[in-house]
Scaffold this active site. Structure first.
Site, PDB file in Angstrom:
ATOM      1  N   LYS A  51       0.734  -1.161   0.064  1.00 50.01           N
ATOM      2  CA  LYS A  51       0.026  -0.006   0.008  1.00 50.01           C
ATOM      3  C   LYS A  51       0.960   1.307   0.016  1.00 50.01           C
ATOM      4  O   LYS A  51       0.742   2.241  -0.655  1.00 50.01           O
ATOM      5  CB  LYS A  51      -0.918   0.034   1.166  1.00 50.01           C
ATOM      6  CG  LYS A  51      -2.041  -1.063   1.246  1.00 50.01           C
ATOM      7  CD  LYS A  51      -2.594  -0.945   2.374  1.00 50.01           C
ATOM      8  CE  LYS A  51      -2.414  -1.006   4.059  1.00 50.01           C
ATOM      9  NZ  LYS A  51      -1.677  -2.264   4.048  1.00 50.01           N
TER      10      LYS A  51
ATOM     11  N   ARG B  52      -9.456   0.412   8.844  1.00 55.91           N
ATOM     12  CA  ARG B  52      -8.987  -0.954   9.029  1.00 55.91           C
ATOM     13  C   ARG B  52      -9.917  -1.618   9.820  1.00 55.91           C
ATOM     14  O   ARG B  52      -9.893  -2.739  10.011  1.00 55.91           O
ATOM     15  CB  ARG B  52      -7.891  -0.819   9.916  1.00 55.91           C
ATOM     16  CG  ARG B  52      -6.482  -0.995   9.111  1.00 55.91           C
ATOM     17  CD  ARG B  52      -5.279  -0.696   9.857  1.00 55.91           C
ATOM     18  NE  ARG B  52      -4.213  -1.361   9.577  1.00 55.91           N
ATOM     19  CZ  ARG B  52      -3.060  -0.721   9.103  1.00 55.91           C
ATOM     20  NH1 ARG B  52      -3.057   0.478   8.957  1.00 55.91           N
ATOM     21  NH2 ARG B  52      -2.000  -1.335   8.976  1.00 55.91           N
TER      22      ARG B  52
ATOM     23  N   ARG C 100      11.800  -5.993   5.676  1.00 55.96           N
ATOM     24  CA  ARG C 100      11.439  -4.698   5.145  1.00 55.96           C
ATOM     25  C   ARG C 100      12.402  -3.680   5.975  1.00 55.96           C
ATOM     26  O   ARG C 100      12.567  -3.813   7.189  1.00 55.96           O
ATOM     27  CB  ARG C 100       9.964  -4.567   5.365  1.00 55.96           C
ATOM     28  CG  ARG C 100       9.766  -3.025   5.097  1.00 55.96           C
ATOM     29  CD  ARG C 100       8.151  -2.897   5.106  1.00 55.96           C
ATOM     30  NE  ARG C 100       7.345  -3.056   6.362  1.00 55.96           N
ATOM     31  CZ  ARG C 100       5.973  -2.713   6.425  1.00 55.96           C
ATOM     32  NH1 ARG C 100       5.364  -2.504   5.133  1.00 55.96           N
ATOM     33  NH2 ARG C 100       5.478  -2.757   7.293  1.00 55.96           N
TER      34      ARG C 100
ATOM     35  N   ARG D 294      11.232  -1.703  11.532  1.00 56.63           N
ATOM     36  CA  ARG D 294      10.065  -1.332  12.431  1.00 56.63           C
ATOM     37  C   ARG D 294       9.808  -2.623  13.577  1.00 56.63           C
ATOM     38  O   ARG D 294      10.296  -3.696  13.193  1.00 56.63           O
ATOM     39  CB  ARG D 294       8.803  -1.148  11.509  1.00 56.63           C
ATOM     40  CG  ARG D 294       8.637  -0.043  11.034  1.00 56.63           C
ATOM     41  CD  ARG D 294       7.546   0.119   9.924  1.00 56.63           C
ATOM     42  NE  ARG D 294       6.254  -0.787  10.418  1.00 56.63           N
ATOM     43  CZ  ARG D 294       5.105  -0.662   9.811  1.00 56.63           C
ATOM     44  NH1 ARG D 294       5.029   0.084   8.662  1.00 56.63           N
ATOM     45  NH2 ARG D 294       3.855  -1.263  10.438  1.00 56.63           N
TER      46      ARG D 294
ATOM     47  N   ARG E 224      -0.546  -8.933  13.606  1.00 55.76           N
ATOM     48  CA  ARG E 224      -1.132  -8.029  12.731  1.00 55.76           C
ATOM     49  C   ARG E 224      -1.924  -8.745  11.571  1.00 55.76           C
ATOM     50  O   ARG E 224      -2.888  -8.300  11.243  1.00 55.76           O
ATOM     51  CB  ARG E 224      -0.071  -7.254  12.122  1.00 55.76           C
ATOM     52  CG  ARG E 224       0.651  -6.205  13.125  1.00 55.76           C
ATOM     53  CD  ARG E 224       2.024  -5.674  12.598  1.00 55.76           C
ATOM     54  NE  ARG E 224       2.191  -5.008  11.080  1.00 55.76           N
ATOM     55  CZ  ARG E 224       3.147  -4.926  10.574  1.00 55.76           C
ATOM     56  NH1 ARG E 224       4.293  -5.507  10.844  1.00 55.76           N
ATOM     57  NH2 ARG E 224       3.134  -4.156   9.632  1.00 55.76           N
TER      58      ARG E 224
HETATM   59  P1  AMP Z   1       0.830   0.540   8.799  1.00 56.98           P
HETATM   60  O1  AMP Z   1       2.131   1.560   8.709  1.00 56.98           O
HETATM   61  O2  AMP Z   1      -0.070   0.994   7.873  1.00 56.98           O
HETATM   62  O3  AMP Z   1       1.171  -1.122   8.550  1.00 56.98           O
HETATM   63  O4  AMP Z   1       0.301   0.639  10.385  1.00 56.98           O
HETATM   64  C1  AMP Z   1       1.241   0.331  11.680  1.00 56.98           C
HETATM   65  C2  AMP Z   1       0.385   0.341  12.695  1.00 56.98           C
HETATM   66  O5  AMP Z   1      -0.269   1.647  12.907  1.00 56.98           O
HETATM   67  C3  AMP Z   1      -0.689  -0.812  12.859  1.00 56.98           C
HETATM   68  O6  AMP Z   1      -0.478  -2.111  13.106  1.00 56.98           O
HETATM   69  C4  AMP Z   1      -1.722  -0.053  13.888  1.00 56.98           C
HETATM   70  O7  AMP Z   1      -1.007  -0.281  15.238  1.00 56.98           O
HETATM   71  C5  AMP Z   1      -1.557   1.299  13.596  1.00 56.98           C
HETATM   72  N1  AMP Z   1      -2.591   1.665  12.594  1.00 56.98           N
HETATM   73  C6  AMP Z   1      -2.465   2.461  11.399  1.00 56.98           C
HETATM   74  N2  AMP Z   1      -3.595   2.714  10.941  1.00 56.98           N
HETATM   75  C7  AMP Z   1      -4.511   2.222  11.585  1.00 56.98           C
HETATM   76  C8  AMP Z   1      -6.023   2.370  11.530  1.00 56.98           C
HETATM   77  N3  AMP Z   1      -6.591   2.856  10.592  1.00 56.98           N
HETATM   78  N4  AMP Z   1      -6.658   1.898  12.884  1.00 56.98           N
HETATM   79  C9  AMP Z   1      -6.107   1.354  13.983  1.00 56.98           C
HETATM   80  N5  AMP Z   1      -4.360   1.444  13.982  1.00 56.98           N
HETATM   81  C10 AMP Z   1      -3.959   1.634  12.657  1.00 56.98           C
END
Ligand code: AMP
Length: 215
Positions: free
Chosen positions: A15, A88, A123, A156, A167
């Protein structure tokens, strides 16, 4: 490009990478909720402190916190936007529909789930611009430095195997129902994200060309 876009897909489906490609070609704002939260944590804001334990453990940040954050960002921009990592949950999807900026298209990056552990565990991320790389399949031009701003790349905390497992489970239970949600609204387009990154991008552009008269 005159469309508001959501990128939907599991962690590691590309994404962020695809959103970066799109914003370099079109005048769109990239709203990555993961990046927004990681920045808030770095700056030790109230939201950052509230979100820190959730993100580090691979859990979703509570809906209320994230919805307010996204609302604020969307309302602060007049440009069209790409939402990367939001919504999400169904609760978030419904809250988004209440904001006075309609979503035109949802691009679902469909990928075999068994590919994701490898993608995520290898990553590397730029802590400054959020651009992502892979130790083997998408190396930076200079070892360990971001091509974009030369910052040192990091892994990360939530890309560790035990966190990845959490996740994935969260994705299957809470995010996957959004596919039906947007299919019912007839704005969901499925892209095969198992392909090479550039081929995925070409497919995304084909879909956008079909729906956007101003493309
Ligand atoms: P990402 O960078 O998109 O993989 O997001 C990393 C982390 O941020 C996720 O595992 C959640 O802990 C938090 N996060 C990001 N977007 C959301 C969302 N829409 N709702 C809840 N937590 C989020």
């Amino acid at each position: 490009m005159n469309k508001n876009i959501i990128f939907l897909g599991p962690p590691g489906s590309g994404k962020g990478t695809q959103a970066q490609k799109l914003i370099s070609d079109f005048n769109l704002v990239h709203l990555s909720t993961g990046d927004i939260i990681r920045n808030a944590i770095k700056q030790k804001t109230k939201t950052g402190l509230q979100a820190k334990d959730f993100i580090n453990n691979g859990l979703l940040v509570p809906d209320e916190i994230i919805i307010n954050l996204v609302k604020e960002k969307i309302l602060a921009t007049k440009q069209c936007f790409i939402l990367d990592g939001f919504p999400r949950t169904i609760v978030q999807g419904k809250a988004l529909a209440e904001i006075a900026r309609p979503i035109d298209i949802v691009i679902y990056l469909e990928i075999d789930l068994d590919k994701l552990v490898n993608r995520l565990s290898g990553r590397l991320i730029c802590p400054k611009c959020g651009r992502s790389y892979h130790e083997i399949s998408m190396r930076p031009k200079v070892d360990n430095l971001c091509d974009n701003d030369q910052s040192s790349l990091i892994k990360r905390i939530d890309d560790q195997p035990d966190k990845i497992k959490v996740r994935m489970k969260t994705y299957l239970e809470q995010t996957l129902p959004l596919i039906n949600f947007y299919q019912n609204q007839k704005i969901l387009y499925v892209i095969d994200a198992n392909q090479e990154s550039q081929d995925v991008y070409n497919d995304i552009k084909k879909v956008l060309r079909k729906i956007d008269d101003n493309y």
